[in-house]
Enzyme design. Structure first.
Site, PDB file in Angstrom:
ATOM      1  CB  SER A  11      -0.921   0.011   1.224  1.00  0.00           C
ATOM      2  OG  SER A  11      -0.190   0.298   2.403  1.00  0.00           O
ATOM      3  CE  LYS A  78      -3.798   2.043  12.811  1.00  0.00           C
ATOM      4  NZ  LYS A  78      -4.571   1.003  12.124  1.00  0.00           N
ATOM      5  CG  ASP A  79      -2.292  -2.600  11.438  1.00  0.00           C
ATOM      6  OD1 ASP A  79      -3.388  -2.279  11.956  1.00  0.00           O
ATOM      7  OD2 ASP A  79      -1.807  -2.024  10.449  1.00  0.00           O
ATOM      8  CB  SER A 124     -11.739   1.176  13.956  1.00  0.00           C
ATOM      9  OG  SER A 124     -11.541   1.172  15.348  1.00  0.00           O
ATOM     10  NE  ARG A 126      -9.182   2.673  18.337  1.00  0.00           N
ATOM     11  CZ  ARG A 126      -9.134   3.867  17.768  1.00  0.00           C
ATOM     12  NH1 ARG A 126      -9.552   4.924  18.431  1.00  0.00           N
ATOM     13  NH2 ARG A 126      -8.667   4.017  16.543  1.00  0.00           N
ATOM     14  NE  ARG A 127     -10.060   5.253  13.976  1.00  0.00           N
ATOM     15  CZ  ARG A 127      -9.199   4.963  13.010  1.00  0.00           C
ATOM     16  NH1 ARG A 127      -9.617   4.314  11.925  1.00  0.00           N
ATOM     17  NH2 ARG A 127      -7.933   5.323  13.107  1.00  0.00           N
ATOM     18  NE  ARG A 144     -10.321  -3.425   5.142  1.00  0.00           N
ATOM     19  CZ  ARG A 144      -9.938  -4.636   4.755  1.00  0.00           C
ATOM     20  NH1 ARG A 144     -10.749  -5.663   4.919  1.00  0.00           N
ATOM     21  NH2 ARG A 144      -8.771  -4.823   4.198  1.00  0.00           N
ATOM     22  CB  VAL A 147      -5.216   6.836   2.514  1.00  0.00           C
ATOM     23  CG1 VAL A 147      -5.509   8.303   2.800  1.00  0.00           C
ATOM     24  CG2 VAL A 147      -4.610   6.165   3.742  1.00  0.00           C
ATOM     25  NE  ARG A 150      -9.660   2.746   4.726  1.00  0.00           N
ATOM     26  CZ  ARG A 150      -9.474   2.097   5.860  1.00  0.00           C
ATOM     27  NH1 ARG A 150      -9.667   2.721   7.009  1.00  0.00           N
ATOM     28  NH2 ARG A 150      -9.108   0.836   5.869  1.00  0.00           N
ATOM     29  CB  CYS A 237      -4.869  -5.041  17.039  1.00  0.00           C
ATOM     30  SG  CYS A 237      -4.737  -6.170  15.646  1.00  0.00           S
TER      31      CYS A 237
END
Length: 458
Positions: A11, A78-79, A124, A126-127, A144, A147, A150, A237
């Protein structure tokens, strides 16, 4: 001598991040070449939770590293799962970028300005949980893709906004598209967000010695504490968990870690926040202690079983800085309960109080979210600073010296409230905390305790 082979995902963001690491090593006199590797997370369009969530972006890189096809690999920390595979170790954690989440919204809007019913894209859990806990009536959509794809869903009008990591957008030179860097008081970032991990084989001492030069002890300590929360919760995660640690200087000059964490539910009905402080050289223990506090207060039932991972401390990613600094201060006393409002929050009135109409409810919810101070030592108040957080100043603001920041943080730690929507912020005491009175003096009124934090970030 042959160039060092750096394994990276294909990516644009991954190549950019790996390029930063490669450039840092080149500046030290080493030749580096990038080897692009496709991971399951890159080719499978399914939601991360359906792919197991944990490690889908890392597995292929790690396999290539173990096979000797690359000499080291760069991951978004974080991944990475907390359980370190045999034969590999994290040799360096470079200085962290901005750990906050970024809102990219139509018309330059912030969270407080988006209307009820606005659609926000994120992949996410979490978000999703953090947005629901705000009680502002947002609708979330699964997101998904890379960047650019999105961001395009906002510019085409398909979504009102998307949430990404500030660090990724800044590394890509897309900071101008961030309409709000979301305050951690509203949305705690994922453990390790904004940090990179440089992984090597444990039997490759030569490569390890080279990449260890990139290690930042403060960043490593912070992410070790954050991942200690994941380990203690046995969570992956992709679980609805946020954590943020900051290395701060005590009044005696020693270093300690201030750690706060969040566990939520997708519908916002559960929003548990706790914080703890401990010695710099006991980062993992601090994270596990905070996890135990969260579990004691009921967090386990809100962590999906699919998000839990088996964790053994001897298999953990190496977490100790090459030069751990001693700290004399023991962990801080636990949190005080929130001050009570005029009436408790309810499903129909999640913020409590006397507001009758939706507009007033919304305004109050936004204001109170910005007023809550839930962190440990080292965090400044919820008021917006004149500059964003940085590695050297993770809380932003106007304080020029660490001593001033520390003194302010100690006072404000005892003002915080970490509960869900509607909690009224605890007010500042009239005297500093002590061993016999860890919460400080009597409460004053809320408006005097915490300044308004609605200053908009550019």
């Amino acid at each position: 001598m042959s160039p060092l082979r750096l394994g990276t995902r294909r990516s644009k963001l991954a190549i950019t991040q790996s390029g930063h690491v490669a450039d840092a090593l080149r500046a030290l006199g080493h030749e580096v070449e990038l080897v692009e590797i496709v991971t399951e997370g890159d080719v499978n369009p399914a939601p991360l939770t359906q792919m197991g969530g944990t490690g889908v972006f890392a597995a292929a890189l790690r396999e290539a590293l173990l096979r000797g096809e690359v000499d080291f690999a760069v991951h978004s920390l974080k991944d990475l799962p907390v359980a370190q595979p045999p034969g590999l170790m994290i040799a360096a954690v470079p200085t962290r970028q901005d750990p906050r989440d970024a809102l990219v919204a139509r018309d330059g809007l912030t969270l407080g300005e988006l209307p009820a019913g606005a659609t926000i894209g994120t992949g996410s859990p979490r978000r999703v949980a953090a947005l629901a806990a705000l009680g502002l009536g947002f609708q979330t959509r699964e997101l998904r893709g890379n960047v650019d794809s999105r961001l395009a869903r906002v510019t085409t009008g398909e979504l009102d906004a998307v949430i990404l990591a500030c660090a990724g957008l800044r590394r890509l030179g897309r900071s101008d598209q961030i309409t709000e860097a979301i305050d951690p008081l509203q949305m705690l970032p994922a453990p390790g967000q904004g940090a990179l991990a440089v992984e090597v084989r444990t039997d490759d001492a030569a490569t390890r010695a080279i990449v260890e030069q990139l290690d930042d002890p403060d960043t490593r300590a912070a992410i070790t504490a954050e991942r200690g929360v994941l380990a203690g919760l046995e969570a992956g995660c992709s679980a609805p968990i946020g954590a943020l640690a900051e290395v701060v200087e005590d009044v005696d000059g020693s270093l300690e870690i201030s750690l706060r964490a969040f566990v939520g539910s997708p519908d916002g009905s559960y929003d548990l926040r706790r914080s703890l402080t401990g010695p710099f050289n006991e980062a993992e223990k601090l994270g596990r202690d905070l996890a135990a506090m969260l579990l004691e207060d009921g967090a386990r039932e809100f962590i999906p079983s699919s998000g839990r991972v088996s964790y053994q401390s001897h298999n953990a990613a190496p977490v100790r800085s090459p030069s751990d600094s001693p700290a004399d201060r023991p962990p801080a006393v636990g949190d005080r309960p929130p001050a009570s409002g005029d009436r408790p929050p309810s499903a129909s009135d999640p913020t409590g109080g006397d507001d009758a109409d939706r507009g007033s409810l919304r305004a109050r919810a936004v204001e109170e979210r910005h007023q809550r101070v839930e962190s440990g030592p080292g965090a400044v108040s919820a008021a917006a600073g004149d500059r964003p957080p940085s590695a050297s100043d993770p809380t932003g603001g106007d304080d020029a010296d660490r001593g001033s920041l520390r003194a302010r943080a100690v006072e404000e730690r005892h003002q915080r409230v970490e509960s869900g929507p509607g909690a009224v912020s605890a007010a500042a005491g009239d005297r500093p905390p002590s061993a016999s009175d860890p919460t400080g003096g009597p409460e004053s009124d809320l408006e005097n305790a915490v300044p308004d934090a609605m200053e908009r970030e550019k």
